[in-house]
Scaffold this motif. Structure first.
Motif, PDB file in Angstrom:
ATOM      1  N   LEU A   1       8.188 -19.305  69.797  1.00  0.00           N
ATOM      2  CA  LEU A   1       7.146 -19.942  70.606  1.00  0.00           C
ATOM      3  C   LEU A   1       7.614 -21.239  71.275  1.00  0.00           C
ATOM      4  N   ARG A   2       8.735 -21.763  70.785  1.00  0.00           N
ATOM      5  CA  ARG A   2       9.232 -23.022  71.345  1.00  0.00           C
ATOM      6  C   ARG A   2      10.441 -22.793  72.229  1.00  0.00           C
TER       7      ARG A   2
ATOM      8  N   TYR B   1      10.573 -23.551  59.882  1.00  0.00           N
ATOM      9  CA  TYR B   1       9.558 -24.515  60.294  1.00  0.00           C
ATOM     10  C   TYR B   1       9.805 -25.909  59.724  1.00  0.00           C
TER      11      TYR B   1
ATOM     12  N   ILE C   1       2.498 -24.418  64.709  1.00  0.00           N
ATOM     13  CA  ILE C   1       2.666 -23.107  65.318  1.00  0.00           C
ATOM     14  C   ILE C   1       1.803 -22.138  64.537  1.00  0.00           C
TER      15      ILE C   1
ATOM     16  N   LYS D   1      -1.312 -22.766  71.888  1.00  0.00           N
ATOM     17  CA  LYS D   1       0.101 -23.117  72.114  1.00  0.00           C
ATOM     18  C   LYS D   1       0.457 -24.311  71.236  1.00  0.00           C
ATOM     19  N   PRO D   2       1.694 -24.350  70.716  1.00  0.00           N
ATOM     20  CA  PRO D   2       2.067 -25.518  69.907  1.00  0.00           C
ATOM     21  C   PRO D   2       1.983 -26.795  70.754  1.00  0.00           C
TER      22      PRO D   2
ATOM     23  N   ASP E   1      15.632 -22.601  70.893  1.00  0.00           N
ATOM     24  CA  ASP E   1      14.490 -23.472  71.169  1.00  0.00           C
ATOM     25  C   ASP E   1      14.942 -24.907  71.465  1.00  0.00           C
TER      26      ASP E   1
END
Lengths: 446, 267
Positions: B225-226, A16, A256, A270-271, A49
């Protein structure tokens, strides 16, 4: 526990952290040492991502004494814990570096026992890497808030870049969500690093081979969307960090959900990726385009326009500034035109010395005419396209705002694209519907 | 100078050879319809003329770039020549005939028809070089580092300064499959050699374990999630993936055994 397992745990704990840049340091080869640094930085891979992988980004360990609500490594969370030994970490870094997997190491750590103990462990690992393994590549190290200034200084002599995470955009949010950290404890090391860099610059002027202290400066990051600050507050904070602490970069991290807590957004949030994207666009405007935070978001708007990027948004709200004559306007004015960036503005400045530029010429120079033509005049077009405001806005709309995978934006009560899509409408149709609505809302608002 | 003729110049494919074609065109006062490396020439109705490579002529043209245009013209012409731009020789000749008259102003006319194609070719080459500085992967075989690349442009001379500085104390080889050439760095000396094929011995357990760790790292660092595969492909086009162990696809292919001739480390 074998190194592979440790790597997995300590990468998972570090993911993160946003910064993965390897820029700002220009160090050539040194006799008997391994590695160099590249001033512009080099991306070595891209993860699933879409984020760049430039550095081996891991934690030294993830045994944390703190209990920050938004963090995966908080002590009350039940996750596997591990710690690298300095030697394991050095072997891993060298092995990856020689195979050209990485530019270097990004070392952070959970706070084990105390900030001082944690920093000492990190310093030991970096010393081993720099001296015994003769590593001359890039190192980004995180300073731990609350550690002794002498340790920060030591760390700065080993690393290229230092960073302290500001974590949340306001003191109130910090005391609510990260009760073990204070604004003071975060800003103090930031000030220390700034002073260290300035002092080092003075030393280098006198004595060329003085040891370098954090040659790539310092950066920070904050979480967006975990607390109620507005975009305007965040942007002004960012601007003041650049001005008052001479930071190289401020990073934003879309929150997140990692924990169920009454103080945080719910787990199914959702982010806010589009919001994060807008912040980065605005950050670029601050650093390279000569905009100030108050120009980007003024008294009339607390938050970014979801449908237009900040530069286009500024342009449609300032018709008095346009049209810009590309053959005469100063560089600073060229930069304000949507569709002209730093590179194309520089090319325009060079090319127009020899002959007046035409639309076709501008296209060759890399100007995005789709957006720019509403705002410029040039040799073969004495007036910008005479079109309605509606058409201009339609051309400037940011397609990112319409992807169904994006979080819903509620600024103009536009129909919920997700809901439309969920109720059986095709994604494209839902997006079109949203687009038409946005155009009419925007035209009304201007 | 007369207009375009129906003549095609053939040359040996070297940079010096191309410069000699420029020499021939300027001093012969003729503008060929095209300039093609001999081995790529296809039978045509055009007349062909083979231009011998004369190092003295090449040098004269090389010197004229800085003198009559500007020092930066040397880079622009060389970069275009090593790029994969279509008809690059023709573009270079067109640029030079224009720039010999216009002088250093030619370099600033980025939007001009004779100039823009060279800047585009240069940008394509430099972009690929920059990407490969990151995406190239070495594997270790008994202390020697070996990398394979499949670039569109001839990037080896541009990779040389970076990797030779970074890995000054190592021995390494970068094999360019597209252009059948290799960059060899050994005993602090760099060589560019032609190489038809490169075979390597099976990877050691250590090598494979580093690849596994790297794959694990790359998989773990991504935030689920991304997830955004399109963004990943935009920044890292799939044509670079074959040797990037962390990228999905071709698992067995990627760990495939390879055999290396005995004399590789000695050569």
């Amino acid at each position: 526990m074998d190194v592979l397992k440790k790597l997995e745990i300590l990468t998972d704990s570090a993911k993160y952290d946003v910064a993965c840049t390897s820029s700002g340091s220009d160090r050539g080869p040194a006799a008997g040492k391994l590695g160099t640094t590249a001033p512009a930085g080099i991306c070595h891979s891209f993860s699933a991502d879409g984020r760049c992988i430039s550095l081996l980004k891991v934690l030294m360990n993830n045994y944390c004494i703190y209990d920050c609500k938004y963090c995966v490594n908080r002590r009350s969370n039940d996750v596997p814990r591990a710690a690298f030994t300095p030697r394991e970490l050095a072997e891993l870094t060298i092995g990856f570096y020689r195979r050209n997997y990485i530019e270097g190491l990004f070392l952070s750590s959970a706070v084990i026992r105390s900030p001082d103990d944690t920093m000492e462990l990190m310093i030991r690992a970096l010393e081993l890497l720099r001296t015994e393994y003769k590593f001359n590549g890039y190192i980004h190290a995180k300073t731990i808030p609350g550690a002794d200034p002498a340790l920060v200084e030591k760390l700065g002599l080993l690393a290229d870049r230092l960073s302290v995470n500001i974590e949340l955009p306001s003191e109130r949010s910090l005391s609510l969500l990260a009760p073990d950290k204070t604004k003071q404890a975060i800003l103090a090391p930031m000030r220390l690093v700034q002073q260290g860099v300035e002092q080092n610059r003075a030393e280098l002027a006198v004595y060329r081979s003085a040891p370098r202290f954090a040659p790539a400066g310092q950066s920070t990051q904050m979480i967006v969307g975990a607390s109620p600050e507005t975009d305007r507050q965040i942007l002004r904070l960012t601007e003041s960090l650049y001005q008052r602490y001479s930071l190289k970069r401020v990073f934003f991290s879309a929150y997140i959900p990692v924990a169920e807590n009454a103080l945080l957004p719910s787990l199914d949030t959702k982010p806010p990726l589009l919001r994060e994207h807008r912040l980065y666009q605005a950050d670029w405007l601050l650093r390279f385009y000569g905009f100030s935070a108050d120009e980007i978001l003024d008294d009339t708007a607390e938050n970014f326009n979801p449908y237009l990027d900040p530069k286009c948004n500024w342009a449609v709200h300032h018709p008095e500034f346009f049209p810009v004559d590309v053959n005469r306007a100063p560089y600073e004015d060229l930069l304000r035109v949507p569709g002209i960036g730093v590179v194309s503005a520089r090319r325009i400045r060079t090319a127009r010395r020899e002959s007046a530029l035409t639309l076709a010429g501008l296209k060759r120079l890399g100007v995005v005419l789709k957006r720019a033509r509403y705002f410029i005049v040039c040799a073969d077009s004495a007036r910008p396209l005479p079109v309605s405001r509606e058409e201009t806005v339609r051309a400037l709309l940011d397609p990112k705002a319409y992807s169904v995978t994006c979080e819903q934006l509620s600024m103009f009560a536009a129909p919920d694209i997700q809901t439309l899509a969920a109720s059986g409408m095709s994604a494209r149709k839902a997006a079109d519907e949203g687009k038409e609505n946005a155009v009419s809302c925007l035209v009304k608002a201007i | 100078m007369s207009g375009e003729s129906d003549l095609i110049y053939l040359y040996d494919g070297s940079y010096e050879g191309m410069l000699c074609c420029v020499y021939e065109s300027v001093y012969g006062r003729e503008v060929p319809a095209d300039i093609v490396p001999e081995n790529e020439a296809e039978p045509t109705l055009f007349c062909t003329k083979y231009i011998e490579t004369d190092l003295e002529h090449a040098q004269r043209v090389q010197r004229s770039l800085a003198r009559k245009i500007a020092p930066a013209a040397e880079d622009l012409v060389r970069d275009t020549f090593f790029s994969c731009a279509d008809g690059k020789e023709r573009k270079i000749l067109r640029f030079l005939l224009f720039a010999y008259r216009a002088g250093d102003a030619a370099l600033r006319m980025r939007a001009h028809d004779c100039v823009a194609p060279l800047y585009e070719a240069q940008r394509a080459l430099r972009n690929e070089v920059h990407l490969l500085l990151g995406f190239l992967r070495f594997s270790e075989y008994d202390g020697v580092l070996v990398a394979r690349i499949r670039p569109k442009n001839f990037v080896l001379p541009y990779l040389q300064p970076h990797f030779c500085a970074r890995f000054a104390g190592e021995t390494f080889l970068i094999y360019d499959k597209t252009h059948k050439a290799a960059l060899v760095w050994q005993d602090r000396r760099a060589r560019l050699v032609a190489l038809d094929n490169l075979e390597t011995p099976p990877e050691s357990e250590e090598e494979l374990s580093f690849r596994r760790m790297w794959r694990t790292f790359s998989d773990t660092i991504a935030i689920a999630l991304r997830e955004n595969p399109r963004c990943r492909m935009t920044h890292c086009p799939k044509r670079y993936w074959s040797e990037m162990w962390e990228m999905p696809g071709g698992e067995e292919e990627k760990l495939k055994m390879r055999s290396l001739p005995e004399d590789f480390t000695k050569s």
